[in-house]
Write a protein that holds these residues in place. Structure first.
Motif, PDB file in Angstrom:
ATOM      1  N   ILE A  19       0.856  -1.178   0.000  1.00 52.49           N
ATOM      2  CA  ILE A  19       0.000   0.000   0.000  1.00 52.49           C
ATOM      3  C   ILE A  19       0.896   1.233   0.000  1.00 52.49           C
ATOM      4  O   ILE A  19       2.013   1.202   0.522  1.00 52.49           O
ATOM      5  CB  ILE A  19      -0.974   0.050   1.195  1.00 52.49           C
ATOM      6  CG1 ILE A  19      -0.230   0.125   2.537  1.00 52.49           C
ATOM      7  CG2 ILE A  19      -1.935  -1.130   1.165  1.00 52.49           C
ATOM      8  CD1 ILE A  19      -1.119   0.402   3.738  1.00 52.49           C
ATOM      9  N   THR A  20       0.411   2.292  -0.608  1.00 54.29           N
ATOM     10  CA  THR A  20       1.095   3.576  -0.541  1.00 54.29           C
ATOM     11  C   THR A  20       0.157   4.548   0.160  1.00 54.29           C
ATOM     12  O   THR A  20      -0.968   4.775  -0.298  1.00 54.29           O
ATOM     13  CB  THR A  20       1.470   4.104  -1.929  1.00 54.29           C
ATOM     14  OG1 THR A  20       2.396   3.184  -2.530  1.00 54.29           O
ATOM     15  CG2 THR A  20       2.125   5.480  -1.834  1.00 54.29           C
ATOM     16  N   ARG A  24       1.603  11.575   7.174  1.00 55.57           N
ATOM     17  CA  ARG A  24       0.782  12.554   7.903  1.00 55.57           C
ATOM     18  C   ARG A  24       1.530  13.843   8.180  1.00 55.57           C
ATOM     19  O   ARG A  24       0.928  14.900   8.252  1.00 55.57           O
ATOM     20  CB  ARG A  24       0.245  11.944   9.190  1.00 55.57           C
ATOM     21  CG  ARG A  24       1.315  11.640  10.226  1.00 55.57           C
ATOM     22  CD  ARG A  24       0.772  10.778  11.355  1.00 55.57           C
ATOM     23  NE  ARG A  24       1.819  10.388  12.286  1.00 55.57           N
ATOM     24  CZ  ARG A  24       2.718   9.458  12.077  1.00 55.57           C
ATOM     25  NH1 ARG A  24       2.737   8.799  10.934  1.00 55.57           N
ATOM     26  NH2 ARG A  24       3.619   9.164  12.989  1.00 55.57           N
ATOM     27  N   ARG A  25       2.842  13.768   8.351  1.00 59.07           N
ATOM     28  CA  ARG A  25       3.636  14.978   8.601  1.00 59.07           C
ATOM     29  C   ARG A  25       4.368  15.447   7.353  1.00 59.07           C
ATOM     30  O   ARG A  25       4.405  16.633   7.057  1.00 59.07           O
ATOM     31  CB  ARG A  25       4.640  14.728   9.726  1.00 59.07           C
ATOM     32  CG  ARG A  25       3.974  14.619  11.090  1.00 59.07           C
ATOM     33  CD  ARG A  25       4.994  14.589  12.207  1.00 59.07           C
ATOM     34  NE  ARG A  25       5.723  13.330  12.199  1.00 59.07           N
ATOM     35  CZ  ARG A  25       5.714  12.453  13.183  1.00 59.07           C
ATOM     36  NH1 ARG A  25       5.023  12.697  14.267  1.00 59.07           N
ATOM     37  NH2 ARG A  25       6.411  11.345  13.108  1.00 59.07           N
ATOM     38  N   SER A  26       4.929  14.508   6.611  1.00 62.34           N
ATOM     39  CA  SER A  26       5.758  14.873   5.457  1.00 62.34           C
ATOM     40  C   SER A  26       4.936  15.192   4.211  1.00 62.34           C
ATOM     41  O   SER A  26       5.398  15.929   3.340  1.00 62.34           O
ATOM     42  CB  SER A  26       6.724  13.729   5.121  1.00 62.34           C
ATOM     43  OG  SER A  26       6.004  12.631   4.574  1.00 62.34           O
ATOM     44  N   GLY A  27       3.757  14.580   4.114  1.00 62.44           N
ATOM     45  CA  GLY A  27       2.974  14.736   2.897  1.00 62.44           C
ATOM     46  C   GLY A  27       3.522  13.932   1.725  1.00 62.44           C
ATOM     47  O   GLY A  27       3.029  14.026   0.613  1.00 62.44           O
ATOM     48  N   GLN A  28       4.540  13.133   1.987  1.00 63.66           N
ATOM     49  CA  GLN A  28       5.196  12.337   0.946  1.00 63.66           C
ATOM     50  C   GLN A  28       4.596  10.931   0.892  1.00 63.66           C
ATOM     51  O   GLN A  28       4.190  10.385   1.915  1.00 63.66           O
ATOM     52  CB  GLN A  28       6.697  12.235   1.220  1.00 63.66           C
ATOM     53  CG  GLN A  28       7.418  13.562   1.215  1.00 63.66           C
ATOM     54  CD  GLN A  28       7.306  14.242  -0.134  1.00 63.66           C
ATOM     55  OE1 GLN A  28       7.627  13.664  -1.164  1.00 63.66           O
ATOM     56  NE2 GLN A  28       6.825  15.483  -0.121  1.00 63.66           N
ATOM     57  N   PRO A  29       4.581  10.318  -0.295  1.00 65.37           N
ATOM     58  CA  PRO A  29       4.090   8.942  -0.403  1.00 65.37           C
ATOM     59  C   PRO A  29       5.002   7.968   0.338  1.00 65.37           C
ATOM     60  O   PRO A  29       6.225   8.116   0.315  1.00 65.37           O
ATOM     61  CB  PRO A  29       4.097   8.662  -1.904  1.00 65.37           C
ATOM     62  CG  PRO A  29       4.700   9.835  -2.573  1.00 65.37           C
ATOM     63  CD  PRO A  29       4.986  10.881  -1.563  1.00 65.37           C
ATOM     64  N   ARG A  30       4.385   7.015   1.011  1.00 67.85           N
ATOM     65  CA  ARG A  30       5.115   5.984   1.759  1.00 67.85           C
ATOM     66  C   ARG A  30       4.560   4.619   1.361  1.00 67.85           C
ATOM     67  O   ARG A  30       3.398   4.323   1.610  1.00 67.85           O
ATOM     68  CB  ARG A  30       4.935   6.169   3.270  1.00 67.85           C
ATOM     69  CG  ARG A  30       5.412   7.505   3.791  1.00 67.85           C
ATOM     70  CD  ARG A  30       6.924   7.540   3.837  1.00 67.85           C
ATOM     71  NE  ARG A  30       7.392   8.795   4.386  1.00 67.85           N
ATOM     72  CZ  ARG A  30       8.290   9.559   3.824  1.00 67.85           C
ATOM     73  NH1 ARG A  30       8.842   9.200   2.681  1.00 67.85           N
ATOM     74  NH2 ARG A  30       8.678  10.666   4.384  1.00 67.85           N
ATOM     75  N   ARG A  31       5.397   3.787   0.756  1.00 68.11           N
ATOM     76  CA  ARG A  31       4.956   2.461   0.315  1.00 68.11           C
ATOM     77  C   ARG A  31       5.477   1.408   1.286  1.00 68.11           C
ATOM     78  O   ARG A  31       6.658   1.405   1.634  1.00 68.11           O
ATOM     79  CB  ARG A  31       5.462   2.184  -1.104  1.00 68.11           C
ATOM     80  CG  ARG A  31       4.947   0.873  -1.664  1.00 68.11           C
ATOM     81  CD  ARG A  31       5.267   0.739  -3.123  1.00 68.11           C
ATOM     82  NE  ARG A  31       4.865  -0.565  -3.639  1.00 68.11           N
ATOM     83  CZ  ARG A  31       4.547  -0.787  -4.888  1.00 68.11           C
ATOM     84  NH1 ARG A  31       4.585   0.198  -5.780  1.00 68.11           N
ATOM     85  NH2 ARG A  31       4.197  -1.995  -5.280  1.00 68.11           N
ATOM     86  N   ALA A  63      -7.262   8.344   1.809  1.00 65.60           N
ATOM     87  CA  ALA A  63      -7.058   7.836   0.448  1.00 65.60           C
ATOM     88  C   ALA A  63      -5.678   7.190   0.365  1.00 65.60           C
ATOM     89  O   ALA A  63      -4.695   7.734   0.867  1.00 65.60           O
ATOM     90  CB  ALA A  63      -7.181   8.972  -0.560  1.00 65.60           C
ATOM     91  N   PHE A  64      -5.609   6.022  -0.257  1.00 64.88           N
ATOM     92  CA  PHE A  64      -4.319   5.353  -0.440  1.00 64.88           C
ATOM     93  C   PHE A  64      -4.351   4.542  -1.725  1.00 64.88           C
ATOM     94  O   PHE A  64      -5.391   4.431  -2.365  1.00 64.88           O
ATOM     95  CB  PHE A  64      -3.962   4.479   0.774  1.00 64.88           C
ATOM     96  CG  PHE A  64      -4.794   3.233   0.952  1.00 64.88           C
ATOM     97  CD1 PHE A  64      -4.315   1.994   0.557  1.00 64.88           C
ATOM     98  CD2 PHE A  64      -6.048   3.287   1.551  1.00 64.88           C
ATOM     99  CE1 PHE A  64      -5.070   0.841   0.741  1.00 64.88           C
ATOM    100  CE2 PHE A  64      -6.813   2.139   1.739  1.00 64.88           C
ATOM    101  CZ  PHE A  64      -6.321   0.916   1.332  1.00 64.88           C
ATOM    102  N   THR A  65      -3.206   4.004  -2.096  1.00 59.76           N
ATOM    103  CA  THR A  65      -3.116   3.153  -3.279  1.00 59.76           C
ATOM    104  C   THR A  65      -2.855   1.731  -2.824  1.00 59.76           C
ATOM    105  O   THR A  65      -1.949   1.480  -2.017  1.00 59.76           O
ATOM    106  CB  THR A  65      -1.971   3.621  -4.205  1.00 59.76           C
ATOM    107  OG1 THR A  65      -2.215   4.984  -4.563  1.00 59.76           O
ATOM    108  CG2 THR A  65      -1.904   2.773  -5.461  1.00 59.76           C
ATOM    109  N   LEU A  66      -3.663   0.822  -3.323  1.00 61.07           N
ATOM    110  CA  LEU A  66      -3.484  -0.602  -3.079  1.00 61.07           C
ATOM    111  C   LEU A  66      -2.828  -1.176  -4.319  1.00 61.07           C
ATOM    112  O   LEU A  66      -3.365  -1.079  -5.425  1.00 61.07           O
ATOM    113  CB  LEU A  66      -4.840  -1.270  -2.830  1.00 61.07           C
ATOM    114  CG  LEU A  66      -4.852  -2.783  -2.686  1.00 61.07           C
ATOM    115  CD1 LEU A  66      -4.101  -3.212  -1.425  1.00 61.07           C
ATOM    116  CD2 LEU A  66      -6.282  -3.300  -2.661  1.00 61.07           C
ATOM    117  N   HIS A  67      -1.625  -1.730  -4.150  1.00 60.54           N
ATOM    118  CA  HIS A  67      -0.882  -2.318  -5.266  1.00 60.54           C
ATOM    119  C   HIS A  67      -1.200  -3.811  -5.267  1.00 60.54           C
ATOM    120  O   HIS A  67      -0.839  -4.524  -4.332  1.00 60.54           O
ATOM    121  CB  HIS A  67       0.614  -2.073  -5.094  1.00 60.54           C
ATOM    122  CG  HIS A  67       0.937  -0.623  -4.894  1.00 60.54           C
ATOM    123  ND1 HIS A  67       0.967   0.288  -5.930  1.00 60.54           N
ATOM    124  CD2 HIS A  67       1.214   0.081  -3.771  1.00 60.54           C
ATOM    125  CE1 HIS A  67       1.265   1.491  -5.455  1.00 60.54           C
ATOM    126  NE2 HIS A  67       1.414   1.385  -4.145  1.00 60.54           N
TER     127      HIS A  67
END
Length: 118
Positions: A19-20, A24-31, A63-67
């Motif tokens: 999942i990506t 919450r703090r960085s605003g960057q995507p985390r996979r 909202a997230f991405t499910l790979h």
């Protein structure tokens, strides 16, 4: 993408998923790699008791991405905080996990979100 038969079949067959989330703090995507669970005919993300960055990220940005099966699926996390719903879901998940420990510890300290596909 909606829950097509093809997506449902892939979710049924693939317990380990990536999942990506959005930090919450960085605003960057985390996979990350995690496990999905099936209970009550629906799909869930959880983990053994303890805090999880992915869960905190999903609380801040659902909202997230499910790979899954070579696809990137838009999804939404529905956090489950209602004690009765948690008991029902964990009551199906935890007994099947030989390493899980007590149901009570999961009810008290494990994150739980339903995977909702957009």
């Amino acid at each position: 993408m909606t829950m097509t038969d093809e997506v449902r079949e892939a979710l049924d067959q693939q317990q380990t998923v990536d999942i990506t989330t959005i930090g919450r703090r960085s605003g960057q995507p985390r996979r990350i790699e995690t496990w999905r669970y099936l209970a009550g005919g629906r799909y869930w993300l959880t983990g053994s008791p303890g805090s999880r960055d992915w869960y905190a990220n999903l609380l801040a940005h659902p909202a997230f991405t499910l790979h899954l099966a070579g696809r990137d699926l838009a999804a939404r996390a529905r956090p489950v905080t209602d004690p009765q719903e948690r008991a029902r879901v964990f009551g199906e998940i935890v007994p099947g996990l030989s390493w899980a420990g007590s149901l009570e510890s999961w009810l008290e300290g494990s994150p739980l979100v339903e995977i909702e596909l957009d």
